[in-house]
Write a protein that holds these residues in place. Structure first.
Motif, PDB file in Angstrom:
ATOM      1  N   HIS A 160       7.126   1.718 -11.927  1.00 64.68           N
ATOM      2  CA  HIS A 160       6.102   2.503 -10.933  1.00 64.68           C
ATOM      3  C   HIS A 160       7.388   3.169  -9.912  1.00 64.68           C
ATOM      4  O   HIS A 160       8.330   2.654  -9.804  1.00 64.68           O
ATOM      5  CB  HIS A 160       5.352   1.578 -10.078  1.00 64.68           C
TER       6      HIS A 160
ATOM      7  N   VAL B  88      -6.389  -3.978  -7.862  1.00 68.87           N
ATOM      8  CA  VAL B  88      -7.098  -2.765  -7.729  1.00 68.87           C
ATOM      9  C   VAL B  88      -6.189  -1.802  -7.726  1.00 68.87           C
ATOM     10  O   VAL B  88      -4.991  -1.860  -7.102  1.00 68.87           O
ATOM     11  CB  VAL B  88      -7.900  -2.529  -6.608  1.00 68.87           C
ATOM     12  N   GLU B  89      -6.378  -0.484  -8.693  1.00 69.72           N
ATOM     13  CA  GLU B  89      -5.505   0.299  -8.890  1.00 69.72           C
ATOM     14  C   GLU B  89      -6.174   1.686  -8.775  1.00 69.72           C
ATOM     15  O   GLU B  89      -6.977   1.695  -9.799  1.00 69.72           O
ATOM     16  CB  GLU B  89      -4.394   0.372  -9.854  1.00 69.72           C
ATOM     17  N   LEU B  90      -6.007   2.668  -8.239  1.00 65.72           N
ATOM     18  CA  LEU B  90      -6.651   4.278  -8.070  1.00 65.72           C
ATOM     19  C   LEU B  90      -6.306   4.921  -9.219  1.00 65.72           C
ATOM     20  O   LEU B  90      -7.093   5.559  -9.899  1.00 65.72           O
ATOM     21  CB  LEU B  90      -6.480   4.906  -6.685  1.00 65.72           C
TER      22      LEU B  90
ATOM     23  N   PHE C  51      -3.808  -2.989  -4.056  1.00 65.15           N
ATOM     24  CA  PHE C  51      -2.768  -1.549  -4.571  1.00 65.15           C
ATOM     25  C   PHE C  51      -1.940  -1.841  -5.567  1.00 65.15           C
ATOM     26  O   PHE C  51      -0.524  -2.205  -5.264  1.00 65.15           O
ATOM     27  CB  PHE C  51      -2.116  -1.008  -3.433  1.00 65.15           C
TER      28      PHE C  51
ATOM     29  N   GLY D 265      -3.017   8.818  -2.577  1.00 62.68           N
ATOM     30  CA  GLY D 265      -3.123   8.146  -1.393  1.00 62.68           C
ATOM     31  C   GLY D 265      -2.007   8.138  -0.453  1.00 62.68           C
ATOM     32  O   GLY D 265      -2.134   7.247   0.457  1.00 62.68           O
TER      33      GLY D 265
ATOM     34  N   THR E  27       7.551   3.283  -6.718  1.00 62.46           N
ATOM     35  CA  THR E  27       8.034   2.544  -5.591  1.00 62.46           C
ATOM     36  C   THR E  27       7.691   1.030  -5.717  1.00 62.46           C
ATOM     37  O   THR E  27       7.092   0.277  -4.867  1.00 62.46           O
ATOM     38  CB  THR E  27       7.199   2.946  -4.358  1.00 62.46           C
ATOM     39  N   ALA E  28       8.096   0.498  -7.301  1.00 64.41           N
ATOM     40  CA  ALA E  28       8.100  -0.718  -7.661  1.00 64.41           C
ATOM     41  C   ALA E  28       8.973  -1.803  -6.660  1.00 64.41           C
ATOM     42  O   ALA E  28       9.971  -1.513  -6.388  1.00 64.41           O
ATOM     43  CB  ALA E  28       8.553  -0.871  -9.074  1.00 64.41           C
TER      44      ALA E  28
ATOM     45  N   GLY F  34      -0.579  -0.948  -8.235  1.00 66.57           N
ATOM     46  CA  GLY F  34       0.424   0.115  -8.809  1.00 66.57           C
ATOM     47  C   GLY F  34       0.977  -0.475 -10.411  1.00 66.57           C
ATOM     48  O   GLY F  34      -0.169  -0.575 -11.319  1.00 66.57           O
ATOM     49  N   GLY F  35       2.212  -0.725 -10.754  1.00 63.96           N
ATOM     50  CA  GLY F  35       2.495  -1.144 -11.934  1.00 63.96           C
ATOM     51  C   GLY F  35       2.315  -2.397 -12.396  1.00 63.96           C
ATOM     52  O   GLY F  35       2.753  -2.880 -13.431  1.00 63.96           O
ATOM     53  N   GLY F  36       1.715  -3.340 -11.489  1.00 67.15           N
ATOM     54  CA  GLY F  36       1.172  -4.603 -12.069  1.00 67.15           C
ATOM     55  C   GLY F  36       2.468  -5.520 -11.513  1.00 67.15           C
ATOM     56  O   GLY F  36       2.305  -6.814 -12.120  1.00 67.15           O
ATOM     57  N   THR F  37       3.289  -5.585 -10.544  1.00 65.70           N
ATOM     58  CA  THR F  37       4.091  -6.236 -10.252  1.00 65.70           C
ATOM     59  C   THR F  37       3.484  -7.815  -9.831  1.00 65.70           C
ATOM     60  O   THR F  37       4.094  -8.966 -10.343  1.00 65.70           O
ATOM     61  CB  THR F  37       5.066  -5.875  -9.112  1.00 65.70           C
TER      62      THR F  37
ATOM     63  N   TYR G 110      -1.308   4.702 -13.604  1.00 68.15           N
ATOM     64  CA  TYR G 110      -0.563   3.392 -13.128  1.00 68.15           C
ATOM     65  C   TYR G 110      -1.654   2.165 -13.709  1.00 68.15           C
ATOM     66  O   TYR G 110      -0.975   1.056 -13.945  1.00 68.15           O
ATOM     67  CB  TYR G 110      -0.548   3.323 -11.669  1.00 68.15           C
TER      68      TYR G 110
ATOM     69  N   PRO H 294       0.860  -1.069   0.116  1.00 68.96           N
ATOM     70  CA  PRO H 294       0.061  -0.077  -0.001  1.00 68.96           C
ATOM     71  C   PRO H 294       0.831   1.302   0.159  1.00 68.96           C
ATOM     72  O   PRO H 294       2.102   1.141   0.295  1.00 68.96           O
ATOM     73  CB  PRO H 294      -0.830   0.052   1.391  1.00 68.96           C
TER      74      PRO H 294
HETATM   75  C1  LIG Z   1       3.352   1.599  -3.157  1.00 71.82           C
HETATM   76  S1  LIG Z   1       2.427   1.354  -4.798  1.00 71.82           S
HETATM   77  C2  LIG Z   1       2.348  -0.136  -5.400  1.00 71.82           C
HETATM   78  C3  LIG Z   1       3.603  -0.350  -6.461  1.00 71.82           C
HETATM   79  C4  LIG Z   1       3.459  -1.893  -6.757  1.00 71.82           C
HETATM   80  N1  LIG Z   1       3.848  -2.832  -5.562  1.00 71.82           N
HETATM   81  C5  LIG Z   1       4.438  -1.919  -8.093  1.00 71.82           C
HETATM   82  O1  LIG Z   1       5.526  -2.981  -7.787  1.00 71.82           O
HETATM   83  O2  LIG Z   1       4.437  -1.254  -8.942  1.00 71.82           O
HETATM   84  C6  LIG Z   1       0.703   1.609  -4.220  1.00 71.82           C
HETATM   85  C7  LIG Z   1      -0.184   1.998  -5.359  1.00 71.82           C
HETATM   86  O3  LIG Z   1      -1.513   2.097  -4.468  1.00 71.82           O
HETATM   87  C8  LIG Z   1      -2.226   2.944  -5.266  1.00 71.82           C
HETATM   88  N2  LIG Z   1      -3.345   3.664  -4.406  1.00 71.82           N
HETATM   89  C9  LIG Z   1      -3.344   4.629  -3.481  1.00 71.82           C
HETATM   90  N3  LIG Z   1      -4.541   4.916  -2.933  1.00 71.82           N
HETATM   91  C10 LIG Z   1      -5.186   3.851  -3.605  1.00 71.82           C
HETATM   92  C11 LIG Z   1      -6.855   3.503  -3.237  1.00 71.82           C
HETATM   93  N4  LIG Z   1      -7.419   4.187  -2.195  1.00 71.82           N
HETATM   94  N5  LIG Z   1      -7.331   2.458  -3.971  1.00 71.82           N
HETATM   95  C12 LIG Z   1      -6.241   1.655  -4.804  1.00 71.82           C
HETATM   96  N6  LIG Z   1      -5.184   2.065  -5.119  1.00 71.82           N
HETATM   97  C13 LIG Z   1      -4.864   3.065  -4.296  1.00 71.82           C
HETATM   98  C14 LIG Z   1      -1.235   4.050  -5.558  1.00 71.82           C
HETATM   99  O4  LIG Z   1      -1.831   4.900  -6.767  1.00 71.82           O
HETATM  100  C15 LIG Z   1      -0.130   3.140  -6.056  1.00 71.82           C
HETATM  101  O5  LIG Z   1       0.066   2.994  -7.376  1.00 71.82           O
END
Ligand SMILES: C[S@@+](CC[C@H](N)C(=O)[O-])C[C@H]1O[C@@H](n2cnc3c(N)ncnc32)[C@H](O)[C@@H]1O
Length: 246
Positions: free
Chosen positions: A177, A223-225, A203, A69, A179-180, A205-208, A229, A35
């Motif tokens: 991303h 799920v991704e907001l 969460f 977020g 923080t990938a 992100g970039g789909g890891t 991303y 997250p």
């Molecule tokens: C730490 S990143 C995840 C990165 C991911 N592990 C990767 O390797 O690409 C957290 C992600 O949560 C998304 N995010 C933030 N608030 C959110 C929400 N309320 N619902 C869904 N996704 C959310 C952010 O846009 C962000 O892309």
């Protein structure tokens, strides 16, 4: 809700809490997620600066879409995390594990939240990052953590003892991303789920997580907001699907 289907899963674009509340219970074999940490500073104003400034090495020029977020204060972070972790608990089957990434600052908050949400706290896994930025005159922050919770009694799927520490450098060429996480690390963590498992990442992100599922024969619910991303993750998963077919 906006939804895209893939060979091995579904990506929802929208707010995790609202979408998780719409999904049926007892369908997920593993929750694995990263997250937004709402971290990166000793006080509220330091934590509310642009995530790119907080989480990127000084001198890095690459520009990523904004991470959403990431601006909560500590009390709202714990309350919010308890809510979505509670929805994850409802979606999980009995015996499932929950693996949540955290940095050192948010570790106490997230170990409280995961238990408040109903998960039994089982331990901490260490991700050692050999290319972490230096902290001159102090100790290098070269680890992130993965909190392990379980729903009821943990169901094991092998007799193998998994490591408690994983060392992987993040290859900047593979980063889509800000923080990938490394795909290899997430693949290793998937070992606590059965083959063919359904893995939830609210969460994405970039789909890891989706990539790791694709490479290990598992299914994902992501799920991704952020629309940016979500589009990057979708393009990455489609390209990997095509590569597997050829
Ligand atoms: C730490 S990143 C995840 C990165 C991911 N592990 C990767 O390797 O690409 C957290 C992600 O949560 C998304 N995010 C933030 N608030 C959110 C929400 N309320 N619902 C869904 N996704 C959310 C952010 O846009 C962000 O892309």
């Amino acid at each position: 809700m906006a939804q895209q289907l893939f060979d091995n899963g579904t990506l929802y674009q929208g707010d995790a809490l609202s979408i998780l509340r719409e999904l049926p219970g007892d369908v997920v074999d593993l929750v694995l997620t990263d997250p937004p940490y709402s971290s990166g500073g000793l006080n509220l104003s330091a934590r509310q600066v642009n995530p790119a400034a907080k989480y990127q090495n000084t001198g890095t020029r690459r520009v990523y879409p904004p991470m959403l977020g990431d601006l909560k204060d500590q009390r709202s972070f714990v309350m919010w995390a308890s809510l979505w972790l509670g929805e994850c608990w409802r979606l999980a089957r009995a015996g499932a594990s929950c693996l949540v990434f955290s940095d050192w600052r948010q570790l106490p908050a997230l170990t409280d939240a995961i238990q408040a949400a109903g998960w039994a706290w089982k331990g901490i896994i260490v991700w050692h990052k050999p290319n972490a930025r230096p902290s001159l005159g102090s100790f290098r922050h070269d680890a992130e953590f993965v909190i392990h919770g379980v729903k009821d009694r943990m169901q094991t799927h092998s007799h193998q003892c998994l490591p408690g520490v994983f060392t992987y450098a993040m290859d900047p060429r593979q980063k889509v991303h800000l923080t990938a996480k490394p795909v290899r690390l997430v693949k290793d963590l998937l070992a606590v789920s059965p083959e063919g498992a359904t893995v939830l990442d609210p969460f994405l992100g970039g789909g890891t997580t989706a990539m790791a599922c694709l490479e290990t024969g598992r299914r994902f619910i992501g799920v991704e907001l952020s629309t940016e991303y979500a589009a990057l993750a979708a393009a990455r998963i489609r390209a990997a699907e095509e590569a597997l077919k050829n």
